[in-house]
Design a protein around this motif. Structure first.
Motif, PDB file in Angstrom:
ATOM      1  N   ILE A 272      -7.829   0.294  16.297  1.00 19.73           N
ATOM      2  CA  ILE A 272      -6.880   1.327  15.356  1.00 19.73           C
ATOM      3  C   ILE A 272      -5.867   1.772  16.390  1.00 19.73           C
ATOM      4  O   ILE A 272      -6.222   2.769  17.235  1.00 19.73           O
ATOM      5  N   ALA A 293      -5.370   8.028  13.673  1.00 17.78           N
ATOM      6  CA  ALA A 293      -6.084   7.058  14.320  1.00 17.78           C
ATOM      7  C   ALA A 293      -7.763   7.326  14.347  1.00 17.78           C
ATOM      8  O   ALA A 293      -8.307   6.507  13.733  1.00 17.78           O
ATOM      9  N   HIS A 318      -6.710  -3.942   8.907  1.00 17.94           N
ATOM     10  CA  HIS A 318      -6.272  -2.565   9.591  1.00 17.94           C
ATOM     11  C   HIS A 318      -6.293  -2.818  11.221  1.00 17.94           C
ATOM     12  O   HIS A 318      -5.844  -1.898  11.544  1.00 17.94           O
TER      13      HIS A 318
END
Length: 491
Positions: A272, A293, A318
Motif C-alpha cells: 500500500i 495507507a 489495491h
C-alpha cells in the motif's frame, strides 16, 4: 601471456554471436580493464557499476594515453594491475587493479563483448573504444561452475546512489565523505573482526541492519550479482574483512561468512503506497498519506484472512508496487527486506499476516507460500545454465547481416549506405549520379525480393559499380563500405 598487444587498430569485428542474444545472455566471462575516459554525454551501454572520473581531455589525447598504456604492457603484461590503479578512470575497479569480476557479457558495451570473445584467457586486447572512452582489456580465466558466497556488510551511502537499499534518512552526504567513513569502518573491522556486528549496527546505512547486515547467499554466475563485489569477496578468507568496494548503493565493507544452511521462502504481497514512497518503486501513483495507507492496510489485513482467493482479489484491487505484478516471490533467507522476511517466517504456509508490515515501500501485507510450488521451472530462461563459451565468435560479415534483415529494413540500410558513400568518396558529378542510380535501384529491388536472391542482386550491383568507377576507385568503394558496415554494426 599469449599474443602481444597490438595498437594498429581499434576494436574487433562484430561477432556472429550477436544473432543469438538468448544464448549470448548465458555467457559469463572474467576480465579486468583500464579505462581512459573522454568527456561524453552519451549514455553508457554497460550496466556494471562503473563510476567514471570527470576528465577534460580530448578524444585524441585519450587515445594517445591508451596506446601508451598498451605499449607499456607489451613489454610487461604483469604490470596490468599496477597501471590500472595508476591510470584507469573507472573509480570502482581501479583500486582493485582494474578487476571487473565474473559477469554476464551482455552487461557490457558491445565493443567490449567483441573484444573479450576474440581473446583467450591471459591475453591483452588492443585499444577498444566505447561511449565512455578507450579501454585496454585483460581477459581472465572464468570458472565453468558457479560458487556460492555470503557475507555481512557495512554500507555507507551518499547522495546520488541508488537509495532503495538505504535506511530512511541515511546517505545524505557527499561521495568523498562516504568513502572516508567506509575506510574508517574498514580499518576498525580489520583491527578487530569480532566487532563487525557492532559496527554494522552503528555505522551501516543498509536496510539489512535489521538482519545483522546479512546480505544472503549469492551465486557468482547469478544475473543480479555485482561482479566486482563478488570477486573481492571471493578472494577473502572465511571471517576476513574485505577492502572497501565501490558499488551502485554506496561503499561497502564485507566480512565473509562461512557456509550457512538457508531456508527457502516464498510469499505473496500487497503493498500500500503513499506520498512518501519514491514513485520508482510504485506501479501506479499513490496520493494517500502515510496514515491513510496504514489505515487501509489494517482494513485489508482483516479481509485477507477470509475466503480462499481473497488475498489475490485484494492484491489486484489495491497493490501499488511492481512487486505484486507477478507470481509469488521466492528467495533464500537473507535476500528479502528483513521486515518482510521476519514476518513470513512467523507464518504457516498459506497463512496471511494479521497486521501490515512497515517497510520503505509502505505498509505491506504478506501471505506465506510453499516455495516448492513456485520455484522457477526448468524451461524458464533464468534457469538456463551459464557457459564460458561464446555461441559463435566468427566475424559477422555483411552477407550474414543482410540475409537476416527484413525487406524494408534492408532497403533503408541500402539508402543510408548510398548517402554515406556519395558523401565520403570524392566523385565526379557523373560518377556520383551513376553510383546513386545503381544503389537506388538496388534498394528498391531488395525491398521486394526473397532473402535467397539478395546475394546475387548485390553482386550484380557491385559489378555495375566496378564498370562505372574502374578498379582503383572500386577498391576505394569496397574499403569505405567495409568501414561503414563495421561502424554501424558496432552501434
Amino acid at each position: 601471456m599469449r599474443g602481444a598487444p597490438h595498437s594498429a587498430a581499434l576494436g574487433y569485428p562484430r561477432g556472429l554471436f550477436w544473432r543469438e542474444p538468448e544464448k549470448l545472455d548465458r555467457v559469463v566471462a572474467s576480465a579486468a580493464h583500464i579505462l581512459i575516459a573522454v568527456p561524453s554525454d552519451k549514455p553508457s551501454r554497460t550496466t556494471l557499476w562503473m563510476p567514471v572520473r570527470q576528465v577534460s581531455r580530448t578524444r585524441a589525447e585519450a587515445l594517445r594515453i591508451a596506446q601508451e598504456v598498451l605499449e607499456q604492457l607489451a613489454d610487461r603484461p604483469d604490470r596490468f594491475g599496477e597501471l590500472a590503479r595508476r591510470t584507469s578512470d573507472d573509480e570502482a575497479s581501479a583500486p582493485h587493479g582494474g578487476e571487473l569480476g565474473l559477469f554476464r557479457v551482455m552487461r557490457l558495451s558491445p565493443p567490449i563483448v567483441d573484444a573479450i570473445a576474440a581473446l583467450r584467457p591471459g591475453e591483452i586486447s588492443r585499444v577498444v573504444e566505447t561511449e565512455l572512452g578507450f579501454h585496454v582489456l585483460l581477459r581472465k580465466a572464468a570458472p565453468e561452475r558457479p560458487s556460492r558466497l555470503s557475507a555481512q556488510r557495512i554500507l555507507i551511502g551518499y547522495r546520488g546512489v541508488q537509495a532503495e537499499g538505504l535506511r530512511p534518512g541515511r546517505g545524505d552526504r557527499t561521495r568523498g565523505e562516504a568513502l572516508r567513513l567506509a575506510e574508517e569502518a574498514r580499518a576498525l573491522a580489520a583491527a578487530a573482526p569480532a566487532s563487525f556486528d557492532e559496527l554494522v549496527q552503528r555505522t551501516s546505512d543498509a536496510l539489512d541492519v535489521a538482519g545483522g547486515g546479512d546480505m544472503g547467499a549469492w551465486s557468482t554466475h547469478e544475473l543480479g550479482a555485482e561482479p566486482l563485489l563478488m570477486s573481492v569477496l571471493g578472494q577473502a578468507a572465511e571471517g576476513a574483512v574485505t577492502p572497501v568496494i565501490d558499488t551502485r548503493w554506496g561503499f561497502q565493507v564485507l566480512r565473509r561468512s562461512g557456509r550457512v544452511e538457508r531456508e527457502e521462502l516464498a510469499a505473496s504481497t500487497i503493498v500500500i503506497g503513499h506520498q512518501g514512497v519514491s514513485p520508482r518503486f510504485l506501479s501506479r501513483p499513490a496520493e494517500r498519506t502515510a496514515e491513510d495507507a496504514r489505515r487501509l492496510a489494517e482494513e485489508l489485513a482483516l479481509e485477507a484472512g477470509g475466503a480462499a482467493g481473497k488475498f489475490e482479489e485484494l492484491a489486484r484491487a489495491h497493490c501499488d508496487a511492481w512487486l505484486c505484478g507477478g507470481p509469488p516471490a521466492v528467495w533464500t533467507q537473507g535476500r528479502m527486506l528483513p521486515e518482510i522476511e521476519q514476518a513470513v517466517r512467523r507464518l504457516r504456509i498459506g497463512e496471511a499476516s494479521a497486521a501490515p508490515v512497515e517497510t520503505f515501500l509502505g505498509p505491506v501485507l504478506v501471505r506465506r507460500e510453499d516455495p516448492a510450488r513456485h520455484a522457477l521451472r526448468d524451461e524458464d530462461p533464468r534457469r538456463a545454465p551459464t557457459t564460458t563459451r561464446f555461441p559463435d565468435s566468427s566475424p559477422w560479415q555483411m552477407a550474414d547481416y543482410v540475409q537476416k534483415l527484413d525487406g524494408p529494413r534492408l532497403a533503408l540500410f541500402s539508402r543510408q549506405f548510398e548517402r554515406h558513400i556519395t558523401d565520403v568518396m570524392q566523385l565526379a558529378e557523373e560518377e556520383r549520379a551513376q553510383l546513386a542510380a545503381i544503389l537506388a535501384s538496388l534498394s528498391s529491388t531488395l525491398e521486394r525480393c526473397a532473402p535467397e536472391e539478395r546475394g546475387a542482386l548485390i553482386e550484380a550491383a557491385e559489378r555495375e559499380a566496378a564498370l562505372v568507377l574502374g578498379s582503383r576507385r572500386y577498391a576505394e568503394l569496397i574499403a569505405a563500405r567495409e568501414r561503414w558496415f563495421e561502424a554501424i554494426t558496432r552501434m
